[in-house]
Write a protein that holds these residues in place. Structure first.
Motif, PDB file in Angstrom:
ATOM      1  N   ASP A 195      -0.123   2.242   9.461  1.00 50.87           N
ATOM      2  CA  ASP A 195      -0.027   3.227   8.364  1.00 50.87           C
ATOM      3  C   ASP A 195      -1.225   3.230   7.404  1.00 50.87           C
ATOM      4  O   ASP A 195      -1.040   3.284   6.174  1.00 50.87           O
ATOM      5  N   PHE A 233      -0.815   6.312   1.416  1.00 50.76           N
ATOM      6  CA  PHE A 233      -0.647   4.957   0.886  1.00 50.76           C
ATOM      7  C   PHE A 233      -1.899   4.460   0.148  1.00 50.76           C
ATOM      8  O   PHE A 233      -1.971   3.299  -0.246  1.00 50.76           O
ATOM      9  N   LEU A 242       2.532   7.858  -1.946  1.00 50.43           N
ATOM     10  CA  LEU A 242       3.200   6.568  -2.195  1.00 50.43           C
ATOM     11  C   LEU A 242       2.104   5.514  -2.313  1.00 50.43           C
ATOM     12  O   LEU A 242       1.873   4.727  -1.389  1.00 50.43           O
ATOM     13  N   ASP A 289       2.895   7.008   9.701  1.00 49.83           N
ATOM     14  CA  ASP A 289       4.146   7.423   9.063  1.00 49.83           C
ATOM     15  C   ASP A 289       4.138   8.952   9.068  1.00 49.83           C
ATOM     16  O   ASP A 289       3.148   9.565   8.639  1.00 49.83           O
ATOM     17  N   HIS A 296       6.679  12.027   8.354  1.00 51.15           N
ATOM     18  CA  HIS A 296       7.992  12.517   7.938  1.00 51.15           C
ATOM     19  C   HIS A 296       8.060  14.046   7.851  1.00 51.15           C
ATOM     20  O   HIS A 296       7.114  14.673   7.367  1.00 51.15           O
ATOM     21  N   TRP A 306      11.844   6.962  -1.761  1.00 47.70           N
ATOM     22  CA  TRP A 306      10.405   6.944  -2.018  1.00 47.70           C
ATOM     23  C   TRP A 306       9.937   8.274  -2.572  1.00 47.70           C
ATOM     24  O   TRP A 306      10.574   9.303  -2.342  1.00 47.70           O
ATOM     25  N   HIS A 334       5.909  11.428   0.739  1.00 50.71           N
ATOM     26  CA  HIS A 334       4.661  10.890   1.287  1.00 50.71           C
ATOM     27  C   HIS A 334       4.558  11.189   2.776  1.00 50.71           C
ATOM     28  O   HIS A 334       5.567  11.329   3.460  1.00 50.71           O
ATOM     29  N   TYR A 372      10.517   1.995   8.957  1.00 51.62           N
ATOM     30  CA  TYR A 372       9.416   1.143   8.522  1.00 51.62           C
ATOM     31  C   TYR A 372       8.779   0.495   9.745  1.00 51.62           C
ATOM     32  O   TYR A 372       7.565   0.345   9.831  1.00 51.62           O
ATOM     33  N   LEU A 412      -0.676  -1.287   6.031  1.00 52.83           N
ATOM     34  CA  LEU A 412       0.145  -1.046   4.839  1.00 52.83           C
ATOM     35  C   LEU A 412       1.587  -0.732   5.229  1.00 52.83           C
ATOM     36  O   LEU A 412       1.796  -0.069   6.235  1.00 52.83           O
ATOM     37  N   ALA A 413       2.538  -1.142   4.483  1.00 58.54           N
ATOM     38  CA  ALA A 413       2.390  -2.106   3.404  1.00 58.54           C
ATOM     39  C   ALA A 413       2.919  -3.447   3.896  1.00 58.54           C
ATOM     40  O   ALA A 413       3.882  -3.493   4.663  1.00 58.54           O
ATOM     41  N   TYR A 459       6.747  -3.824   3.667  1.00 59.20           N
ATOM     42  CA  TYR A 459       7.628  -2.839   4.300  1.00 59.20           C
ATOM     43  C   TYR A 459       7.247  -2.656   5.769  1.00 59.20           C
ATOM     44  O   TYR A 459       7.764  -3.337   6.651  1.00 59.20           O
ATOM     45  N   CYS A 460       6.320  -1.774   6.048  1.00 61.30           N
ATOM     46  CA  CYS A 460       6.095  -1.450   7.466  1.00 61.30           C
ATOM     47  C   CYS A 460       5.471  -2.603   8.251  1.00 61.30           C
ATOM     48  O   CYS A 460       5.803  -2.806   9.420  1.00 61.30           O
ATOM     49  N   ILE A 486       3.463  -3.254  -1.511  1.00 58.07           N
ATOM     50  CA  ILE A 486       4.074  -2.426  -2.548  1.00 58.07           C
ATOM     51  C   ILE A 486       4.669  -3.342  -3.623  1.00 58.07           C
ATOM     52  O   ILE A 486       4.523  -3.113  -4.804  1.00 58.07           O
TER      53      ILE A 486
HETATM   54  C1  VGL Z   1       6.042   2.541   4.171  1.00 58.96           C
HETATM   55  C2  VGL Z   1       7.658   2.934   2.598  1.00 58.96           C
HETATM   56  C3  VGL Z   1       7.937   4.170   3.159  1.00 58.96           C
HETATM   57  C4  VGL Z   1       4.987   1.613   4.701  1.00 58.96           C
HETATM   58  C5  VGL Z   1       6.306   3.762   4.753  1.00 58.96           C
HETATM   59  O1  VGL Z   1       4.077   2.077   5.423  1.00 58.96           O
HETATM   60  O2  VGL Z   1       5.057   0.409   4.391  1.00 58.96           O
HETATM   61  N1  VGL Z   1       6.728   2.137   3.104  1.00 58.96           N
HETATM   62  N2  VGL Z   1       7.253   4.567   4.244  1.00 58.96           N
END
Ligand code: VGL
Ligand code: ZN
Length: 213
Positions: free
Chosen positions: A16, A21, A27, A54, A56, A86, A89, A123, A154-155, A158-159, A184
């Motif tokens: 990501d 990001f 985000l 990512d 969406h 979130w 993003h 994620y 990133l991040a 999370y991911c 994050i």
């Molecule tokens: C991510 C939150 C929402 C990430 C992606 O890449 O860590 N975090 N979508």
């Protein structure tokens, strides 16, 4: 310590690294842009490189804006469990969803998109948040004889974290390149992520261990 990675059984998974990001993105992750030169420096050490993106739909369930009265960073209960809401993003096809233009990864072999099902977040690069729907990545890596996955991007909490844990669950040897990631860090999520990854047997290294031949 030098880690030899230029072998066909290892893969660099770049998670990501998208404008969404970066500072100024949908985000923003503090220092998100700082991972780009680090990733560019280590990528030549890898015979195999896979990226995630990512991706969406605008009406995605993870966006606070799609839940009237809710604010970003609140959590809600969804059929598959708790979901952080979130800011909007990485909407499919928008500049926010584009990979960072300064990534020098022309040798990357696969870009795996995730988070494209409206009702399920993802994620992890391997399994969506319903913990059932696969992205196909584990099967792809195994079909190519890859047994060791190195994560960056990133991040961290999370991911990268979810991808690292799922890679371990799929039986891969897993290493996170810490300085090639940024977090994050929501309510202690970074410390929790490292505790969970360490407990799962994820190795944690600095990029210098890779870039010194
Ligand atoms: C991510 C939150 C929402 C990430 C992606 O890449 O860590 N975090 N979508
Ligand atoms: Zn997302």
């Amino acid at each position: 310590m030098t880690t030899a990675t230029m072998d066909s059984r290892s893969c660099l998974l770049v998670v990501d690294v998208q404008y969404g990001f970066m500072p100024g993105g949908g985000l923003p992750v503090a220092g998100g842009d700082a991972v780009v030169p680090v990733i560019n420096r280590i990528a030549p050490r890898f015979a195999n490189i896979v990226l995630t993106q990512d991706w969406h739909p605008a009406d995605h369930v993870s966006f606070a804006a799609n839940h009237p009265g809710r604010q970003p960073y609140e959590t809600i209960q969804l059929p598959y469990g708790e979901q952080v809401l979130w800011p909007k993003h990485c909407v499919q096809g928008t500049p926010d969803a584009a990979l960072h233009a300064e990534l020098q990864l022309a040798r990357a072999q696969l870009i795996i998109r995730k988070g494209f099902h409206r009702e399920v977040d993802s994620y992890s690069a391997f399994v969506e948040a319903d913990r059932r729907t696969t992205t196909g990545l584990a099967a792809y890596l195994k079909a190519r004889g890859i047994s060791s996955v190195y994560l960056c991007g990133l991040a961290t909490d999370y991911c990268v974290n979810w991808s690292a844990l799922d890679a371990r669950a799929e039986g891969f040897e897993v290493t996170v390149i810490e300085d090639a990631c940024r977090a994050i860090d929501l309510d202690g999520s970074l410390a929790r992520a490292w505790a969970d990854m360490t407990a799962a047997g994820v190795r944690r290294i600095d990029s210098l261990a890779l870039s010194n031949p």
